[in-house]
Design an enzyme around this catalytic site. Structure first.
Site, PDB file in Angstrom:
ATOM      1  N   SER A  91       0.862  -1.203   0.006  1.00 35.30           N
ATOM      2  CA  SER A  91      -0.045  -0.057  -0.086  1.00 35.30           C
ATOM      3  C   SER A  91       0.824   1.266   0.018  1.00 35.30           C
ATOM      4  O   SER A  91       0.404   2.507  -0.367  1.00 35.30           O
ATOM      5  CB  SER A  91      -0.862   0.055   1.192  1.00 35.30           C
ATOM      6  OG  SER A  91      -0.158  -0.181   2.384  1.00 35.30           O
TER       7      SER A  91
ATOM      8  N   ASP B  70      -3.267   6.556  11.737  1.00 37.44           N
ATOM      9  CA  ASP B  70      -2.547   5.903  10.840  1.00 37.44           C
ATOM     10  C   ASP B  70      -1.480   6.756  10.508  1.00 37.44           C
ATOM     11  O   ASP B  70      -1.237   7.802   9.902  1.00 37.44           O
ATOM     12  CB  ASP B  70      -3.294   6.046   9.372  1.00 37.44           C
ATOM     13  CG  ASP B  70      -2.488   4.967   8.090  1.00 37.44           C
ATOM     14  OD1 ASP B  70      -1.325   4.931   8.490  1.00 37.44           O
ATOM     15  OD2 ASP B  70      -3.175   4.640   7.408  1.00 37.44           O
TER      16      ASP B  70
ATOM     17  N   HIS C  39       0.784   5.364   6.330  1.00 35.34           N
ATOM     18  CA  HIS C  39       0.546   6.050   4.880  1.00 35.34           C
ATOM     19  C   HIS C  39       0.620   7.610   4.962  1.00 35.34           C
ATOM     20  O   HIS C  39       0.788   8.283   6.124  1.00 35.34           O
ATOM     21  CB  HIS C  39      -0.902   5.826   4.437  1.00 35.34           C
ATOM     22  CG  HIS C  39      -0.950   4.261   4.397  1.00 35.34           C
ATOM     23  ND1 HIS C  39      -1.793   3.377   5.500  1.00 35.34           N
ATOM     24  CD2 HIS C  39      -0.586   3.247   3.583  1.00 35.34           C
ATOM     25  CE1 HIS C  39      -1.690   2.154   4.991  1.00 35.34           C
ATOM     26  NE2 HIS C  39      -1.002   1.963   3.973  1.00 35.34           N
TER      27      HIS C  39
END
Ligand SMILES: *[C@@H]1O[C@H](CO)[C@@H](O)[C@H](O)[C@H]1NC(C)=O
Ligand SMILES: *[C@@H]1O[C@H](CO)[C@@H](O)[C@H](O)[C@H]1NC(C)=O
Ligand SMILES: *[C@@H]1O[C@H](CO)[C@@H](O)[C@H](O)[C@H]1NC(C)=O
Ligand SMILES: *[C@@H]1O[C@H](CO)[C@@H](O)[C@H](O)[C@H]1NC(C)=O
Ligand SMILES: *[C@@H]1O[C@H](CO)[C@@H](O)[C@H](O)[C@H]1NC(C)=O
Length: 513
Positions: free
Chosen positions: A240, A488, A491
């Site tokens: 990702s 998070d 990311h």
């Protein structure tokens, strides 16, 4: 070191049932019909788009092995909602989550808690993918066309000297050149990364430019980039974080070609941004393969695999999709980080093997990189294809790492780490970085190492934090108010740091004739 021997079934009975169910024909027909209904219903619904983009998840993975780790403590964070273990000292946390997992696994409660909705969304995504193959969006001509024309003054771009180390340098504030594009002008960004739209109050993270110590990165010119890749295929392959970099690249290219026919679609493990002109087709693609080799986590839409198992010597199934590409950009890191050892299948998934060995993380990683490098050497014509490898993208989980005892993970950070007088350790597993670097040196095909790790370690301010989605849904205000649980710090917001990673790629691309 002798790997631990295990004889454990890969799937519990109920999981097997679910898998069989998915393969059932009648169900597929239902699924297709239902999908058309849902597709109609949700065609323009941002939520569905996000669901398709973001993996679901699943209770927490567990940690099984210790020993031989150089780091002092364990951090647990979530990548795609699975615990990531970086260090040992917080191991207890992780063990707690083992309990959670065991007590819930296969139970109805699990299905209801993370499941019920996810099961539903999993299906929806599968269907959506089916339908999306057929889908083509003709983008209306963008109004900012003139802006781009204006910029076309063909002044020459100055390239850095070949021997300049681009990765050693500093972050400098430059709100004239950065961001490279505007968040709301790139319609292809997913809600995972559009931090401003998702409510982030500060925007300074978009304004930092990387300044190499001994030279400068060339000015970013979207038209020049597009000229160089016109008629070619660019493909990011990996996890990702590489998807994060791919989204950035899509926007960087997008801003150069407002008027052409642009399409964005998914097919199997590929997500494709395509620009069609009468004479040329140009694509910027992302291929989901979080371990590069074959694994049980290869489903591009459903990542809810607790028990990650890989086949370190098996790459052909993915590799066949990487041929005839002009620029290949690989990575693999974050999916290795939830356990200290990696489960290696004995036999193959196709044969229904279920037994695996547990191999220390760096050993398994080395085997994968060896398989990958052999594949590249055997299959890549370096006269045609340029190969890149993005190094580890770091996490920012413990604010003590950068001397902010009042911080909460990366959630309160609004500036990069600028005082570089003391060495920084944010828990990156440097062993994996070193393995990639070594393997690349020994290859026949030359691979450009995009050494993003150290410079990204300084960017504690650049993560999506609570301004993102989780399991396909925007965090609620309550969740946003609880960064300890929901931030998070893996990311990155876009526009933002991954644009800089692509500036290195851009520099290479425009340097080649
Ligand atoms: C990567 O870049 C950092 C600086 O950002 C540098 O210290 C390190 O030596 C580089 N490593 C490699 C293998 O190029
Ligand atoms: C850039 O930053 C400076 C200093 O913070 C500010 O005065 C200026 O208005 C900013 N310019 C733009 C274009 O945002
Ligand atoms: C858009 O696509 C159509 C059909 O492929 C093509 O005829 C047309 O020239 C394209 N437009 C542009 C601006 O390239
Ligand atoms: C690549 O190009 C070089 C120089 O033009 C040539 O000598 C070499 O045979 C080519 N390699 C392949 C694999 O085609
Ligand atoms: C940088 O950090 C070091 C160690 O924390 C500290 O001693 C020094 O004063 C700092 N320098 C600046 C300019 O803040």
């Amino acid at each position: 070191m002798q790997p631990l021997r295990r004889k454990t079934p890969l799937f519990t009975t109920s999981e097997m049932g679910a898998m069989k169910g998915r393969k059932n024909n009648n169900l597929s027909i239902f699924v297709v019909v239902f999908s058309i209904f849902l597709f109609g219903l949700f065609m323009y619904n941002e939520d569905v788009k996000s669901i398709a983009e973001f993996p679901f998840s699943s209770p927490k993975a567990h940690e099984t092995q210790e020993g031989g780790e150089p780091n002092k403590h364990v951090d647990s964070v979530q990548e795609d909602n699975v615990v990531v273990v970086q260090r040992e000292s917080e191991k207890k946390d992780v063990e707690d989550s083992v309990t959670v997992k065991i007590s819930k696994s296969t139970s109805r409660a699990q299905l209801e808690k993370s499941g019920a909705e996810d099961e539903d969304s999993d299906e929806r995504v599968d269907l959506k993918t089916v339908v999306e193959k057929e889908k083509k969006i003709e983008m209306p001509r963008a109004e900012e066309e003139e802006e781009v024309e204006e910029e076309e003054e063909d002044e020459k771009v100055e390239l850095p000297p070949e021997d300049c180390d681009l990765f050693t340098g500093e972050w400098v504030l430059d709100n004239v050149t950065h961001p490279l594009y505007k968040e709301d002008k790139c319609e292809f960004l997913t809600s995972q990364v559009t931090c401003m739209k998702n409510g982030r109050p500060d925007s300074l993270y978009q304004n930092w430019k990387w300044k190499p110590r001994d030279c400068s990165l060339p000015k970013f010119k979207p038209k020049l980039l597009f000229q160089k890749i016109r008629g070619k295929r660019l493909m990011f392959v990996g996890d990702s974080l590489n998807r994060n970099q791919w989204e950035s690249m899509v926007c960087m290219v997008n801003s150069a070609v407002p008027s052409y026919n642009k399409t964005w679609y998914k097919t199997g493990s590929l997500a494709i941004f395509k620009i069609e002109e009468p004479e040329h087709v140009t694509t910027v693609e992302f291929y989901w393969a979080p371990f590069l080799v074959e694994s049980n986590s290869d489903d591009p839409n459903m990542h809810s695999i607790l028990n990650r198992i890989i086949m370190p010597e098996s790459i052909e199934k993915h590799g066949m999709n990487w041929k005839d590409v002009d620029y290949l950009i690989f990575n693999t890191y974050i999916w290795w980080m939830n356990t200290f050892s990696m489960k290696v299948l004995r036999g193959s998934f196709d044969e229904g093997s279920t037994e695996y060995d547990e191999v220390p993380r760096p050993i398994a990683y080395g085997r994968v990189l060896k398989t990958w490098s052999k594949w590249v050497d055997d299959n890549i014509d370096s006269n045609r294809t340029k190969v890149f490898f993005s190094s580890t993208s770091p996490l920012h989980i413990k604010s003590e790492d950068w001397n902010n005892p009042d911080g909460i993970k990366c959630a309160k950070e609004t500036t990069p780490i600028l005082n570089m007088s003391t060495p920084l350790d944010v828990g990156t597993d440097r062993r994996l970085f070193a393995i990639v670097n070594n393997v690349i040196q020994s290859m026949k095909v030359s691979v450009y190492f995009i050494n993003i790790t150290s410079l990204s370690e300084l960017r504690k301010d650049a993560h999506t934090s609570v301004y993102t989605i989780r399991q396909g849904k925007m965090l609620t205000p309550e969740q946003q108010a609880d960064p300890t649980t929901y931030a998070d710090c893996i990311h990155w917001c876009l526009p933002g740091l991954p644009d800089t990673w692509n500036e290195f790629l851009y520099t290479q691309i425009i340097s080649q004739s």
